[in-house]
Design an enzyme around this catalytic site. Structure first.
Site, PDB file in Angstrom:
ATOM      1  CE  LYS A  54      -3.974  -2.435   2.150  1.00 28.94           C
ATOM      2  NZ  LYS A  54      -4.521  -2.796   3.462  1.00 28.94           N
ATOM      3  CD  GLN A  98      -3.509  -4.359   6.455  1.00 23.15           C
ATOM      4  OE1 GLN A  98      -3.627  -3.237   5.705  1.00 23.15           O
ATOM      5  NE2 GLN A  98      -3.850  -5.458   5.738  1.00 23.15           N
ATOM      6  CG  ASP A 121     -10.087  -0.134   4.464  1.00 26.54           C
ATOM      7  OD1 ASP A 121      -9.928  -0.633   3.425  1.00 26.54           O
ATOM      8  OD2 ASP A 121      -9.251  -0.198   5.670  1.00 26.54           O
TER       9      ASP A 121
HETATM   10  N1  GUN Z   1      -6.632  -6.596   5.979  1.00 25.24           N
HETATM   11  C1  GUN Z   1      -6.809  -7.334   4.853  1.00 25.24           C
HETATM   12  N2  GUN Z   1      -7.498  -6.535   3.885  1.00 25.24           N
HETATM   13  C2  GUN Z   1      -7.665  -5.252   4.503  1.00 25.24           C
HETATM   14  C3  GUN Z   1      -8.200  -4.355   3.959  1.00 25.24           C
HETATM   15  O1  GUN Z   1      -8.881  -4.166   2.845  1.00 25.24           O
HETATM   16  N3  GUN Z   1      -8.488  -2.844   4.741  1.00 25.24           N
HETATM   17  C4  GUN Z   1      -7.725  -3.014   6.101  1.00 25.24           C
HETATM   18  N4  GUN Z   1      -7.957  -1.951   6.544  1.00 25.24           N
HETATM   19  N5  GUN Z   1      -7.328  -4.118   6.578  1.00 25.24           N
HETATM   20  C5  GUN Z   1      -7.224  -5.101   5.531  1.00 25.24           C
END
Ligand code: GUN
Length: 302
Positions: A54, A98, A121
């Site tokens: 990311k 996350q 998100d």
């Molecule tokens: N953990 C696994 N996929 C995601 C996601 O799309 N967003 C977040 N915040 N955590 C994750």
């Protein structure tokens, strides 16, 4: 092979180039760059690898990226205070915590603490509600469903009046994509059915689908005889079914399999996404798009 492959890796490149150009334009015209903070609690290896991808992608498109790593034993109040700090930071347009979080932290409380207008998100209840209403109300569609819809549209698959069958009813994929495909508007206007573990005859529903979206987390769940000839098959499953030594790096890597029996399905479907390289790369791409969008809302240009 009958089916046309819908490659997330290629669509990602197209979209990231579009985002990079837009970021450059905003910087020139407004003197502002979109800001994204990634908050990682602890050192879960899968989370570390997701977050570093990311960060790399955010840097590539020209965002300001703040990487905020916290120890696994951070007190919940401190994490909430940290979120509050970024909620009040005008240079930050997107806040990503996350998941999963350590057991001592209430995940729901943390996600609800993020300002809905920085929730890139799309997990905050306010954004879930906005998605349900649809149209201009939607600010941040959740990233994986947004990626799925984008792939369908960019592949030129007609959605108007199409029978869409979604396999799986999770909060992050099944429920939101079903909602998005039934809304009024381009890339949607579909007739949607959601099937799940308690559905009586899953195969019968899948066989009717013009667009079959599978997010069940069960390797090879969807058999070739469940697929209508010419259908568009979107496989969201990423199942680790073993390990192998990578020919490129000589290191151990996971063997991944989707929820659809790809080898057989590609002979029947009209369009199909591979695993890996299908839906996967679209999730981070859509996170970038949501962050850009958040910055545009802030500037009043969205
Ligand atoms: N953990 C696994 N996929 C995601 C996601 O799309 N967003 C977040 N915040 N955590 C994750």
């Amino acid at each position: 092979m009958a089916a046309q492959l819908i490659k997330g890796t290629e669509i990602r490149e197209e979209i990231l180039e579009e985002i990079t150009a837009e970021v450059q334009g905003i910087k020139e015209k407004h003197g502002v760059v979109p800001g994204l903070v990634t908050i990682l609690v602890g050192e879960n290896p899968a989370s570390l690898s997701y977050v570093s991808l990311k960060i790399k992608t955010a840097e590539r498109v020209g965002f300001k990226e703040v990487q905020d790593n916290q120890p696994a034993d951070i007190p919940a109040e401190d994490l909430l205070a940290l979120i509050d700090k970024y909620n009040n930071d005008n240079t930050i347009d997107g806040i990503l915590v996350q998941l999963p979080l350590p057991d001592h932290v209430d995940e729901k409380k943390v996600l609800n603490a993020i300002d809905p207008d920085k929730d890139v998100d799309g997990f905050h209840p306010v954004n879930v509600g906005r998605l349900m209403i649809g149209g201009k109300e939607v600010k941040f569609p959740p990233c994986t469903p947004a990626g799925i819809q984008e792939m369908i549209v960019r592949a030129g698959v007609p959605t108007e009046g199409a029978e869409v069958v979604v396999v799986g009813r999770s909060n992050i994929v099944g429920k939101p994509i079903a909602n998005m495909m039934l809304q009024k508007g381009p890339g949607a206007n579909s007739t949607v059915t959601v099937v799940h573990t308690r559905t009586r005859d899953m195969a019968a529903h899948c066989k009717r689908a013009d667009i079959l979206i599978v997010a069940a987390g069960v390797p090879d769940l969807v058999k070739p005889e469940w697929i209508k000839p010419g259908a568009c098959v979107i496989d969201v499953g990423v199942n680790r079914v073993g390990e192998k030594i990578s020919a490129k790096t000589g290191k151990k890597v996971a063997i991944l399999k989707g929820d659809v029996d790809f080898e057989a399905a590609k002979e029947i479907a009209g369009y199909i996404t591979p695993v890996p390289g299908g839906v996967g790369p679209m999730t981070i791409t859509m996170l970038m798009r949501n962050t850009l969008q958040s910055c545009k809302f802030k500037l009043g240009i969205a």
